[in-house]
Write a protein that holds these residues in place. Structure first.
Motif, short mmCIF file in Angstrom:
data_model
loop_
_atom_site.label_atom_id
_atom_site.label_comp_id
_atom_site.label_asym_id
_atom_site.label_seq_id
_atom_site.Cartn_x
_atom_site.Cartn_y
_atom_site.Cartn_z
N SER A 3 0.85 -1.18 0.00
CA SER A 3 0.00 0.00 0.00
C SER A 3 0.89 1.23 0.00
N PHE A 4 0.26 2.42 -0.10
CA PHE A 4 1.03 3.66 -0.12
C PHE A 4 0.34 4.69 0.77
N ASN A 5 1.11 5.62 1.31
CA ASN A 5 0.57 6.61 2.23
C ASN A 5 0.09 7.89 1.55
N GLY A 6 0.09 7.90 0.23
CA GLY A 6 -0.43 9.00 -0.55
C GLY A 6 -0.92 8.48 -1.89
N ALA A 7 -1.63 9.31 -2.61
CA ALA A 7 -2.28 8.87 -3.85
C ALA A 7 -1.28 8.38 -4.89
N VAL A 8 -1.66 7.33 -5.60
CA VAL A 8 -0.94 6.84 -6.78
C VAL A 8 -1.64 7.41 -8.01
N LEU A 9 -0.88 8.15 -8.83
CA LEU A 9 -1.46 8.91 -9.94
C LEU A 9 -1.06 8.39 -11.31
N SER A 10 -0.03 7.53 -11.37
CA SER A 10 0.42 7.03 -12.67
C SER A 10 1.01 5.64 -12.49
N ILE A 11 0.78 4.78 -13.48
CA ILE A 11 1.22 3.38 -13.43
C ILE A 11 1.82 3.00 -14.79
N ALA A 12 2.93 2.27 -14.78
CA ALA A 12 3.53 1.80 -16.03
C ALA A 12 4.10 0.40 -15.81
N TYR A 13 3.79 -0.50 -16.73
CA TYR A 13 4.34 -1.86 -16.70
C TYR A 13 5.52 -1.96 -17.66
N ALA A 14 6.57 -2.67 -17.26
CA ALA A 14 7.70 -2.97 -18.13
C ALA A 14 8.26 -4.32 -17.71
N VAL A 17 7.82 -5.85 -14.08
CA VAL A 17 7.82 -4.83 -13.05
C VAL A 17 6.69 -3.83 -13.30
N VAL A 18 6.07 -3.36 -12.22
CA VAL A 18 5.10 -2.28 -12.32
C VAL A 18 5.65 -1.08 -11.55
N TYR A 19 5.73 0.07 -12.24
CA TYR A 19 6.25 1.30 -11.68
C TYR A 19 5.09 2.23 -11.37
N VAL A 20 5.18 2.96 -10.26
CA VAL A 20 4.11 3.89 -9.89
C VAL A 20 4.70 5.23 -9.47
N ALA A 40 8.03 4.40 -7.01
CA ALA A 40 8.29 3.07 -6.47
C ALA A 40 8.14 2.04 -7.58
N ALA A 41 8.69 0.85 -7.33
CA ALA A 41 8.58 -0.26 -8.28
C ALA A 41 8.30 -1.53 -7.51
N MET A 42 7.48 -2.40 -8.12
CA MET A 42 7.14 -3.68 -7.51
C MET A 42 7.25 -4.79 -8.53
N ASP A 43 7.57 -5.98 -8.06
CA ASP A 43 7.50 -7.16 -8.90
C ASP A 43 6.03 -7.46 -9.15
N VAL A 64 6.28 7.45 -17.52
CA VAL A 64 6.28 6.76 -18.81
C VAL A 64 7.56 5.96 -18.92
N VAL A 65 7.44 4.68 -19.27
CA VAL A 65 8.61 3.83 -19.47
C VAL A 65 8.89 3.69 -20.96
N SER A 66 10.15 3.92 -21.34
CA SER A 66 10.57 3.74 -22.73
C SER A 66 12.02 3.28 -22.72
N GLY A 67 12.27 2.13 -23.36
CA GLY A 67 13.62 1.59 -23.37
C GLY A 67 14.10 1.28 -21.96
N SER A 68 15.26 1.81 -21.60
CA SER A 68 15.83 1.55 -20.28
C SER A 68 15.58 2.69 -19.31
N SER A 69 14.65 3.58 -19.64
CA SER A 69 14.43 4.76 -18.81
C SER A 69 12.97 4.94 -18.44
N ALA A 70 12.76 5.65 -17.34
CA ALA A 70 11.44 6.14 -16.96
C ALA A 70 11.46 7.66 -17.06
N TYR A 71 10.46 8.22 -17.72
CA TYR A 71 10.32 9.66 -17.86
C TYR A 71 9.23 10.14 -16.91
N LEU A 72 9.52 11.22 -16.20
CA LEU A 72 8.64 11.71 -15.15
C LEU A 72 8.15 13.11 -15.49
#
Length: 346
Positions: A3-14, A17-20, A40-43, A64-72
């Motif tokens: 869980s998280f202590n504040g709102a999750v506003l964006s999600i990306a799978y790669a 892994v799921v990045y938030v 954060a990232a989770m399996d 946003v995940v693209s290639g080997s990077s995450a863009y914020l």
């Protein structure tokens, strides 16, 4: 899943892994807080919190995940302790900040999407690096430089961006694109030159909050007097629309199903709504989350009720894993405590 202590506003799978991204400062694992600075990232298979932990000092609105990077993109001023004005690029392997993506932004970036070798960004942007931009901008994914040629204009804020079929789709509050009237709240642009695709002119009657694009369809989530999720063809024709008693704020597609999230409590039997968006002709309970048939929009039996006022603010799917992730401001899902992020098997 944590869980998280504040709102999750964006999600990306790669891969697995799921990045938030969002407003949180900690993930909650087995009841204990673990510091995470709005990223954060989770399996996605096991739910384990991963050590990936870049730190932003303000809200991350788009990831946003693209290639080997995450863009914020968001409201931050530093990432990893280094100055970054609303935009940043970090490595997926270790979270290290890249030096090739550093810009001065006037206005707020609210949406981003990677396609055609560019990162497309929208929001209330008025300038980047002193160069005028009118709510939309693009950057090279390879060099990080501001794209000099992609310079469309919107007359009000852009809430969402998606790509598909050789187009960039943008949605929001606007009524004109590139000074052209009649492209209210949803439009398609050329990915290289930013010309408006004249054949796509759906003109939804209410704000567009989110988009999901497949090979032959554009799915959109809307607010208004009651919310709705719609499917449009590539030529802008409305194929179907489903109505709720509150804003639909997120949408994603996985297989034959469309998942919609928002702060609604009911799916309306017809398009008619009354005071404050209440369903007039009957309804089915769907609290903050619903699934629809991609083909004809009929409501599916699946339920996964969440709580909260704002409810669900982000959805993403992984066809590879058969997973759907949802983020927002909820604290329970299916009657169990699960704060601000949850994942389902499709």
């Amino acid at each position: 899943m944590p869980s998280f202590n504040g709102a999750v506003l964006s999600i990306a799978y790669a891969k697995n892994v799921v990045y938030v991204g969002g407003d949180f400062t900690a993930a909650i694992v087995n009841g204990k807080p673990v510091a995470r600075g709005r990223l954060a990232a989770m399996d996605a298979r096991t739910g384990a919190l991963l050590p990936w932990a870049p730190v932003a000092d303000g809200r991350v609105k788009a990831l946003v995940v693209s290639g080997s990077s995450a863009y914020l993109a968001g409201d931050f001023t530093t990432v990893g302790g280094q100055k970054r004005d609303s935009l940043a690029r970090v490595d997926l392997a270790d979270g290290a900040l890249h030096s090739t993506f550093k810009h001065a932004v006037s206005g707020r970036p609210m949406a981003a999407f990677a396609a055609h070798g560019r990162l497309y960004v929208g929001g209330t942007i008025t300038a980047v690096d002193g160069q005028p931009r009118t709510r939309l901008a693009a950057f090279s994914l390879s060099s990080g430089k501001l794209d000099a040629g992609w310079r469309p204009t919107a007359d009000d804020q852009v809430e969402t961006i998606a790509a598909g079929g050789g187009r960039i789709y943008v949605g929001g509050k606007f009524h004109k694109i590139n000074g052209l009237p009649g492209y209210d709240r949803l439009a398609a642009l050329d990915p290289a030159g930013a010309a408006v695709v004249a054949g796509f002119k759906p003109r939804p009657p209410v704000i567009t909050y989110a988009l999901a694009v497949t090979g032959d369809a554009v799915f959109s989530a809307h607010g208004g007097q009651g919310g709705r999720v719609s499917r449009y063809t590539p030529d802008g024709a409305l194929k179907w629309s489903a109505t709720f008693d509150g804003d639909a704020q997120a949408v994603t597609v996985l297989g034959d199903s469309v998942y919609a999230g928002g702060h609604f409590d009911r799916a309306c039997s017809t398009a008619r709504t009354g005071s404050q968006g209440a369903c007039v002709d009957g309804s089915d309970n769907r609290i903050k989350l619903a699934a629809l048939s991609a083909a004809d929009g009929h409501l599916l039996d699946w339920t996964a009720d969440a709580n909260g006022v704002e409810g669900v603010l982000a959805l993403a799917g992984s066809a590879k894993l058969g997973k759907v992730g949802m983020g927002g401001a909820f604290t329970t899902v299916e009657g169990r405590q699960q704060k601000r992020f949850a994942q389902f098997s499709a």
